[in-house]
Design a protein around this motif. Sequence first.
Motif, short mmCIF file in Angstrom:
data_model
loop_
_atom_site.label_atom_id
_atom_site.label_comp_id
_atom_site.label_asym_id
_atom_site.label_seq_id
_atom_site.Cartn_x
_atom_site.Cartn_y
_atom_site.Cartn_z
N PRO A 32 -13.18 -12.02 5.96
CA PRO A 32 -13.26 -10.68 5.39
C PRO A 32 -13.04 -10.72 3.88
O PRO A 32 -12.28 -11.55 3.37
CB PRO A 32 -12.11 -9.93 6.09
CG PRO A 32 -11.79 -10.75 7.30
CD PRO A 32 -12.08 -12.16 6.92
N SER A 33 -13.69 -9.82 3.17
CA SER A 33 -13.47 -9.74 1.72
C SER A 33 -12.20 -8.95 1.42
O SER A 33 -11.58 -9.15 0.36
CB SER A 33 -14.67 -9.08 1.05
OG SER A 33 -14.92 -7.79 1.61
N SER A 34 -11.80 -8.05 2.33
CA SER A 34 -10.56 -7.30 2.16
C SER A 34 -10.23 -6.61 3.48
O SER A 34 -11.05 -6.56 4.40
CB SER A 34 -10.67 -6.26 1.05
OG SER A 34 -11.60 -5.25 1.40
N TYR A 35 -9.00 -6.10 3.57
CA TYR A 35 -8.64 -5.23 4.69
C TYR A 35 -7.66 -4.17 4.22
O TYR A 35 -6.91 -4.37 3.27
CB TYR A 35 -8.07 -6.03 5.88
CG TYR A 35 -6.83 -6.85 5.62
CD1 TYR A 35 -5.55 -6.27 5.62
CD2 TYR A 35 -6.91 -8.22 5.42
CE1 TYR A 35 -4.41 -7.04 5.42
CE2 TYR A 35 -5.78 -8.99 5.22
CZ TYR A 35 -4.53 -8.39 5.22
OH TYR A 35 -3.39 -9.15 5.01
N ASP A 36 -7.72 -3.01 4.88
CA ASP A 36 -6.84 -1.88 4.59
C ASP A 36 -5.97 -1.63 5.81
O ASP A 36 -6.46 -1.70 6.95
CB ASP A 36 -7.65 -0.61 4.28
CG ASP A 36 -8.70 -0.83 3.21
OD1 ASP A 36 -8.49 -1.69 2.33
OD2 ASP A 36 -9.74 -0.13 3.26
N LEU A 69 -1.92 0.03 2.27
CA LEU A 69 -2.41 -1.10 1.49
C LEU A 69 -3.93 -1.08 1.54
O LEU A 69 -4.52 -1.00 2.62
CB LEU A 69 -1.88 -2.42 2.07
CG LEU A 69 -0.35 -2.55 2.20
CD1 LEU A 69 0.01 -3.89 2.83
CD2 LEU A 69 0.35 -2.37 0.86
N THR A 70 -4.58 -1.18 0.38
CA THR A 70 -6.04 -1.10 0.34
C THR A 70 -6.62 -2.10 -0.65
O THR A 70 -6.01 -2.42 -1.67
CB THR A 70 -6.51 0.31 -0.08
OG1 THR A 70 -6.00 0.61 -1.39
CG2 THR A 70 -6.01 1.37 0.89
N GLY A 71 -7.82 -2.59 -0.31
CA GLY A 71 -8.62 -3.36 -1.25
C GLY A 71 -8.23 -4.80 -1.47
O GLY A 71 -8.69 -5.43 -2.42
N GLY A 72 -7.42 -5.39 -0.60
CA GLY A 72 -7.00 -6.77 -0.81
C GLY A 72 -6.93 -7.55 0.49
O GLY A 72 -7.32 -7.09 1.56
N THR A 73 -6.41 -8.76 0.38
CA THR A 73 -6.15 -9.60 1.55
C THR A 73 -4.73 -10.13 1.45
O THR A 73 -4.11 -10.08 0.39
CB THR A 73 -7.13 -10.78 1.63
OG1 THR A 73 -7.03 -11.56 0.42
CG2 THR A 73 -8.56 -10.32 1.82
N GLY A 74 -4.23 -10.64 2.57
CA GLY A 74 -2.86 -11.13 2.57
C GLY A 74 -2.60 -12.03 3.76
O GLY A 74 -3.42 -12.87 4.12
#
Length: 245
Positions: A32-36, A69-74
């Motif tokens: 994934p490019s990001s997850y919210d 949390l929006t627009g990133g990965t972790g």
Amino acid sequence: MRYPFKNLISATLTVVALLGGVAVSQATLIAPSSYDMPNGYGTSVGGEYNYWDTTYTGLGNKTADGAPLTGGTGKLTDGVIAAHSWEWNDADGLPHTESSLLGDGPYVGWTWGDPTITFHFADLVDIDTITFYVDDPANDRYGNPRGGVAAPENFIIGGSTYAVNSPSPGTGPLAVRFAELDLQDIEDLTVTLDREVSASMFWVFMSEVTFDDGRNPAPVPEPSSLLLVAMGGVALSFLRYRRGN
């Protein structure tokens, strides 16, 4: 120019040794490019530690319970899969924990509502299999899931519900795998962890999520096949050697 037969055998065995370590190809992972999602929870709602997504790269307060949390990965896509339950005992019965008050353990944990995570992909993708790595710890001395942590009862993936067949009592970290999903042209995918809520179960912990397309690239011969090819090479080399002498 002729080479001794033993040199031919040596060369063939060298090829077998080099090729024998080649792994059989597997399905292609999709990142994934990001997850919210809502951040994990912790001590403010009765947790023993904090179970936040402290490595999240997007917007939002990474150290606040339930913060959007929006627009990133972790943690959920960093490739780190928890090897133990959030709390566990070693062979000598000594207690250990995978968590801390800093929230820097491998798990993100939720205990308020059923967390919904939306995964975003840079391009349209086809998804065949999703694997969720969750905690399903062994029971405590009172016969309850340790710390109230249990695997989700269901995962709701893109609006469809998939039941989790977890052992009872739990045994530790659990890989929950759903295959043949046949999700096509996916750009955004919403997943909800449907918690199994009771007097003794009210937390869900997850350390990683992986996606793959179920399509194998061109197959690589397995070591057994390579050995047969090499043995054939030895036989041909022997015949040529005998004809030349």
